[in-house]
Scaffold this motif. Sequence first.
Motif, PDB file in Angstrom:
ATOM      1  N   THR A 191       0.836  -1.203   0.000  1.00 46.27           N
ATOM      2  CA  THR A 191       0.000   0.000   0.000  1.00 46.27           C
ATOM      3  C   THR A 191       0.869   1.251   0.000  1.00 46.27           C
ATOM      4  O   THR A 191       0.603   2.214  -0.724  1.00 46.27           O
ATOM      5  N   ASP A 244      -4.503   1.557 -11.038  1.00 44.95           N
ATOM      6  CA  ASP A 244      -3.344   2.386 -10.704  1.00 44.95           C
ATOM      7  C   ASP A 244      -3.097   3.440 -11.777  1.00 44.95           C
ATOM      8  O   ASP A 244      -2.902   4.612 -11.466  1.00 44.95           O
ATOM      9  N   ASP A 265      -1.568  -2.242 -13.400  1.00 45.35           N
ATOM     10  CA  ASP A 265      -1.737  -2.637 -12.012  1.00 45.35           C
ATOM     11  C   ASP A 265      -0.344  -2.881 -11.441  1.00 45.35           C
ATOM     12  O   ASP A 265       0.352  -3.809 -11.852  1.00 45.35           O
ATOM     13  N   GLU A 295       2.032   6.912  -6.623  1.00 46.21           N
ATOM     14  CA  GLU A 295       1.029   7.946  -6.915  1.00 46.21           C
ATOM     15  C   GLU A 295       1.602   9.343  -6.669  1.00 46.21           C
ATOM     16  O   GLU A 295       1.433  10.248  -7.494  1.00 46.21           O
ATOM     17  N   THR A 346     -10.266   0.735  -8.333  1.00 51.60           N
ATOM     18  CA  THR A 346      -9.378   1.804  -8.771  1.00 51.60           C
ATOM     19  C   THR A 346      -8.167   1.223  -9.472  1.00 51.60           C
ATOM     20  O   THR A 346      -7.402   0.458  -8.874  1.00 51.60           O
ATOM     21  N   GLU A 397      -4.681   6.599 -10.456  1.00 51.07           N
ATOM     22  CA  GLU A 397      -5.674   6.135  -9.483  1.00 51.07           C
ATOM     23  C   GLU A 397      -7.086   6.435  -9.978  1.00 51.07           C
ATOM     24  O   GLU A 397      -7.865   7.133  -9.343  1.00 51.07           O
ATOM     25  N   LYS A 398      -7.417   5.888 -11.115  1.00 51.52           N
ATOM     26  CA  LYS A 398      -8.698   6.127 -11.784  1.00 51.52           C
ATOM     27  C   LYS A 398      -9.756   5.143 -11.281  1.00 51.52           C
ATOM     28  O   LYS A 398      -9.616   3.939 -11.426  1.00 51.52           O
ATOM     29  N   LYS A 399     -10.825   5.680 -10.669  1.00 54.96           N
ATOM     30  CA  LYS A 399     -11.940   4.833 -10.240  1.00 54.96           C
ATOM     31  C   LYS A 399     -12.696   4.377 -11.481  1.00 54.96           C
ATOM     32  O   LYS A 399     -13.038   5.172 -12.350  1.00 54.96           O
ATOM     33  N   HIS A 404       2.435   1.800  -3.391  1.00 49.12           N
ATOM     34  CA  HIS A 404       1.436   2.400  -4.286  1.00 49.12           C
ATOM     35  C   HIS A 404       1.294   3.897  -4.018  1.00 49.12           C
ATOM     36  O   HIS A 404       1.227   4.697  -4.952  1.00 49.12           O
TER      37      HIS A 404
END
Length: 177
Positions: free
Chosen positions: A41, A117, A134, A48, A115, A100-102, A44
């Motif tokens: 996490t 990456d 991802d 980001e 989401t 980080e596109k939903k 990531h």
Amino acid sequence: MSAHSIYSPSASHRWTRCPGSIKLIQKCPPDKGSPAAQEGTDAHALAEMCFVKEVEPYHFIGEVMPSGLVVNKVMSKHVQTYLDYVKELKNERQATILVEKKLTLNIIDERVFGTADIVMIGGYGNTVTLDIFDFKYGKWAVEVKGNTQLMIYALGALESLNGVIKQAPYKVTAHIC
């Protein structure tokens, strides 16, 4: 933090094979995670930050992440490898990246969302390209072939970008990095 889908793409390897697992999992105590999961996490989050701030990860060595983990050279190096791969493809395709596109799959069920990456929209010759990334930062192998998580992200990206990707032909590629 946003809500977590009961039909999350990251758990799709389970619920696509055993739909009843959804109700069973809801009866279990919340997963507290593991140190390895927290490290992933944090990696990531570092990636980001690097994309958003357009900074290299080595600038964050020694920084304390929200979990309390300190960014080290190993994490910095792995995140840099991921950034380099995405940036190289972005330049090659003259693409735009969405970090980080939903993504949702409302055409199936509004509860299927997650989401990605990176979602990259670009062109390669006369072809519109859509690349889904991802980032995996962990200690266990990830099955690439038939990866339902990436398939759901790809379908969600096509659905959410329907107004953008109107011209044909287009090519969708999923990347596990």
